[in-house]
Design an enzyme around this catalytic site. Sequence first.
Site, PDB file in Angstrom:
ATOM      1  N   GLY A  36      25.678   6.710 -24.557  1.00  0.00           N
ATOM      2  CA  GLY A  36      24.920   6.760 -25.812  1.00  0.00           C
ATOM      3  C   GLY A  36      25.859   6.888 -26.996  1.00  0.00           C
ATOM      4  N   SER A  37      25.351   7.454 -28.067  1.00  0.00           N
ATOM      5  CA  SER A  37      26.119   7.539 -29.311  1.00  0.00           C
ATOM      6  C   SER A  37      27.244   8.574 -29.201  1.00  0.00           C
ATOM      7  CB  SER A  37      25.169   7.924 -30.439  1.00  0.00           C
ATOM      8  OG  SER A  37      24.552   9.166 -30.114  1.00  0.00           O
ATOM      9  N   GLY A  54      27.558  12.213 -27.309  1.00  0.00           N
ATOM     10  CA  GLY A  54      28.679  12.494 -26.407  1.00  0.00           C
ATOM     11  C   GLY A  54      29.398  13.785 -26.765  1.00  0.00           C
ATOM     12  N   GLU A 105      30.362   7.386 -21.957  1.00  0.00           N
ATOM     13  CA  GLU A 105      30.396   5.967 -22.375  1.00  0.00           C
ATOM     14  C   GLU A 105      29.690   5.898 -23.720  1.00  0.00           C
ATOM     15  OE1 GLU A 105      31.882   3.541 -20.915  1.00  0.00           O
ATOM     16  OE2 GLU A 105      32.217   4.228 -18.868  1.00  0.00           O
ATOM     17  N   CYS A 136      27.031  -1.958 -26.879  1.00  0.00           N
ATOM     18  CA  CYS A 136      28.174  -1.105 -27.223  1.00  0.00           C
ATOM     19  C   CYS A 136      29.401  -1.968 -27.476  1.00  0.00           C
ATOM     20  CB  CYS A 136      28.430  -0.091 -26.119  1.00  0.00           C
ATOM     21  SG  CYS A 136      28.551  -0.840 -24.508  1.00  0.00           S
TER      22      CYS A 136
HETATM   23  P1  NAD Z   1      21.518   8.030 -28.181  1.00  0.00           P
HETATM   24  O1  NAD Z   1      22.799   8.770 -28.280  1.00  0.00           O
HETATM   25  O2  NAD Z   1      20.502   8.213 -29.233  1.00  0.00           O
HETATM   26  O3  NAD Z   1      20.795   8.419 -26.792  1.00  0.00           O
HETATM   27  C1  NAD Z   1      21.394   8.179 -25.549  1.00  0.00           C
HETATM   28  C2  NAD Z   1      20.797   9.085 -24.506  1.00  0.00           C
HETATM   29  O4  NAD Z   1      21.236  10.430 -24.755  1.00  0.00           O
HETATM   30  C3  NAD Z   1      19.267   9.133 -24.507  1.00  0.00           C
HETATM   31  O5  NAD Z   1      18.803   9.192 -23.178  1.00  0.00           O
HETATM   32  C4  NAD Z   1      18.996  10.431 -25.232  1.00  0.00           C
HETATM   33  O6  NAD Z   1      17.736  10.971 -24.910  1.00  0.00           O
HETATM   34  C5  NAD Z   1      20.132  11.291 -24.723  1.00  0.00           C
HETATM   35  N1  NAD Z   1      20.436  12.472 -25.515  1.00  0.00           N
HETATM   36  C6  NAD Z   1      20.603  12.549 -26.856  1.00  0.00           C
HETATM   37  N2  NAD Z   1      20.873  13.819 -27.212  1.00  0.00           N
HETATM   38  C7  NAD Z   1      20.889  14.563 -26.079  1.00  0.00           C
HETATM   39  C8  NAD Z   1      21.120  15.940 -25.792  1.00  0.00           C
HETATM   40  N3  NAD Z   1      21.370  16.825 -26.758  1.00  0.00           N
HETATM   41  N4  NAD Z   1      21.065  16.345 -24.513  1.00  0.00           N
HETATM   42  C9  NAD Z   1      20.818  15.460 -23.513  1.00  0.00           C
HETATM   43  N5  NAD Z   1      20.578  14.158 -23.730  1.00  0.00           N
HETATM   44  C10 NAD Z   1      20.624  13.701 -25.002  1.00  0.00           C
HETATM   45  O7  NAD Z   1      21.903   6.474 -28.016  1.00  0.00           O
HETATM   46  P2  NAD Z   1      20.958   5.187 -28.043  1.00  0.00           P
HETATM   47  O8  NAD Z   1      20.509   4.937 -29.439  1.00  0.00           O
HETATM   48  O9  NAD Z   1      19.952   5.259 -26.964  1.00  0.00           O
HETATM   49  O10 NAD Z   1      22.001   4.044 -27.613  1.00  0.00           O
HETATM   50  C11 NAD Z   1      22.880   3.427 -28.483  1.00  0.00           C
HETATM   51  C12 NAD Z   1      24.267   4.030 -28.384  1.00  0.00           C
HETATM   52  O11 NAD Z   1      24.734   3.997 -27.033  1.00  0.00           O
HETATM   53  C13 NAD Z   1      25.293   3.245 -29.173  1.00  0.00           C
HETATM   54  O12 NAD Z   1      26.158   4.137 -29.821  1.00  0.00           O
HETATM   55  C14 NAD Z   1      26.021   2.451 -28.102  1.00  0.00           C
HETATM   56  O13 NAD Z   1      27.315   2.038 -28.467  1.00  0.00           O
HETATM   57  C15 NAD Z   1      26.041   3.431 -26.985  1.00  0.00           C
HETATM   58  N6  NAD Z   1      26.252   2.765 -25.698  1.00  0.00           N
HETATM   59  C16 NAD Z   1      27.478   2.876 -25.108  1.00  0.00           C
HETATM   60  C17 NAD Z   1      27.731   2.211 -23.919  1.00  0.00           C
HETATM   61  C18 NAD Z   1      29.078   2.287 -23.269  1.00  0.00           C
HETATM   62  O14 NAD Z   1      29.172   1.950 -22.109  1.00  0.00           O
HETATM   63  N7  NAD Z   1      30.125   2.728 -23.954  1.00  0.00           N
HETATM   64  C19 NAD Z   1      26.723   1.463 -23.306  1.00  0.00           C
HETATM   65  C20 NAD Z   1      25.479   1.385 -23.922  1.00  0.00           C
HETATM   66  C21 NAD Z   1      25.254   2.049 -25.125  1.00  0.00           C
END
Ligand code: NAD
Length: 523
Positions: free
Chosen positions: A251-252, A256, A273, A307
């Site tokens: 995720g973001s 992370g 990731e 990503c």
């Molecule tokens: P996001 O960070 O909003 O959410 C990702 C996940 O994290 C969701 O399941 C969310 O519910 C969870 N989450 C958020 N806060 C949390 C917490 N405090 N505790 C536990 N879980 C939590 O990201 P998004 O908008 O769904 O996805 C887009 C982002 O993901 C972009 O930044 C993209 O670059 C990244 N991404 C990275 C990769 C990679 O392999 N590097 C792959 C796909 C997406």
Amino acid sequence: MSAQQVFKPHALLDQLGIAKHPLIVAPDAQNAAIVVTNNPATGTPIAGVRLQSREELNAAVERCDRAFAAWRTLPAPQRGEIIRRIGEEFRRLKEPLGELVSLEMGKIRAEGLGEVQEAVDIADFCVGLSRQLYGLSMHSERASHRMYEQWHPLGTIGIITAFNFPCAVWAWNAIVAATCGNACLWKPSLLTPLVAIASNEAARRVMSRQEIFRPTDVDPADVFSLVIGRDDEVGEPMLADRRLPLISATGSCRMGRRVAQVVGARLGRTLLELGGNNAIIVLPDADLDLTARAVLFGAVGTAGQRCTTTRRLIVHASVVDALLTRLERAYKSVPVGDPLDARTLMGPLIDDRAVAAMRAAIEKAVREGCTLVCGGTEPIDRRAKQPGHFVEPTILRVPRGSIPAITREETFAPILYVFTVESLEEAMTIQNGVDQGLSSAIFTDSVRSAERFLSAAGSDCGIANINIGTSGAEIGGAFGGEKDTGGGRESGSDSWKSYMRRQTCTVNWGGALPLAQGIRFGE
Ligand code: NAD
């Protein structure tokens, strides 16, 4: 008649065998106990999904742990045979599941199907992997001693995924982790819960039907478990739960950082990731037709919601105008529309917030001196009157010698910032001058420039490509990035090691007890 009685699940849910799944209910935006999942192309609800509680998370971890205790003792090649059948199930479901990815996430059908193919590919990879999982052996300094290392599974792996790859990211993690002998507990994005239910149920179905792993008092399907809930109710408790030795989170960067802090505080392991800010460098000797095609797929594909999306184009001054002419022509002819229509190349963004973030980024870029080449806020306004979260792919040209602050951020939308440079050195400085370090590429016919780009003093990213764009990685390599992208590696190569613990073993098969380093003790 209640909403639940009139609710008719989408035909795809029927084809995927989840129309009667207990978590899938009628969409009801007023009910805080459910999340409504929408079709981003129309803005209309597809279904509701009942949100699970902390108590249900706790029960799921317990079930996973019981499944793990049995699963880890099954010989790995037998686990591999079950994984092979899971791959077959994804082959069978490729069309309806790929279409559900398009329906719920908004990527075009070809990309939705491609995402399911990644699940198939990683399962195929893991069949072979199940006969490897190898450790090294070393020569002992002590007579009649043998030293070697072996790898054991960790336990129940917590998997947290982003909305943009609602099936593949889980598959990269869960299929590898299960092959290694772990149980998996998946918390998907609340923007794409239907794909999560369909994908996880596909694995559970195979686990329930197979005859190889039949432990007593344990449901074999619990090797693949799912919990759908809010971050405060389910996500945060997962991070703090010591029963989850590894949290693999995609995720973001913001997310992370939080995961790293909470899991790190309990000395748990993380596999992160996170976001990218990927660049393509174009040198004077580049094949511009090839480059333009790669940029188009990298920057416009998945509506800029990968990503690995190409967000920055760093072009030598001698070819920048020629390349921009090609790109402008291509951008203006990109068919934007229904992702399930075969003619469409770019679907919608995931929701209103993503559209607002794109608008804000364009406005900020213009304030910071960038000039609009195509796309922009005008099409956003025009399309706002129609249903769905549609935008147009946008190119912004950066003034020579400046690095606007917005170009250092990841805006999850199809915006491409074009820089003009005089040398490879200048290009490398701009490319590496951001916090993220996921994917990078250079277009050149010069071996020297390509090798310079790949050298230790070259690209600082986890992925570095020559004459290929930044997105569309194969599963065979280790996938991931450096710096704020989190450092994790998943999918192929030896990424499996992240899901296992290494044990160094020394066996004394002689009659004496020599000590290492020649130490004599009490003799
Ligand atoms: P996001 O960070 O909003 O959410 C990702 C996940 O994290 C969701 O399941 C969310 O519910 C969870 N989450 C958020 N806060 C949390 C917490 N405090 N505790 C536990 N879980 C939590 O990201 P998004 O908008 O769904 O996805 C887009 C982002 O993901 C972009 O930044 C993209 O670059 C990244 N991404 C990275 C990769 C990679 O392999 N590097 C792959 C796909 C997406």
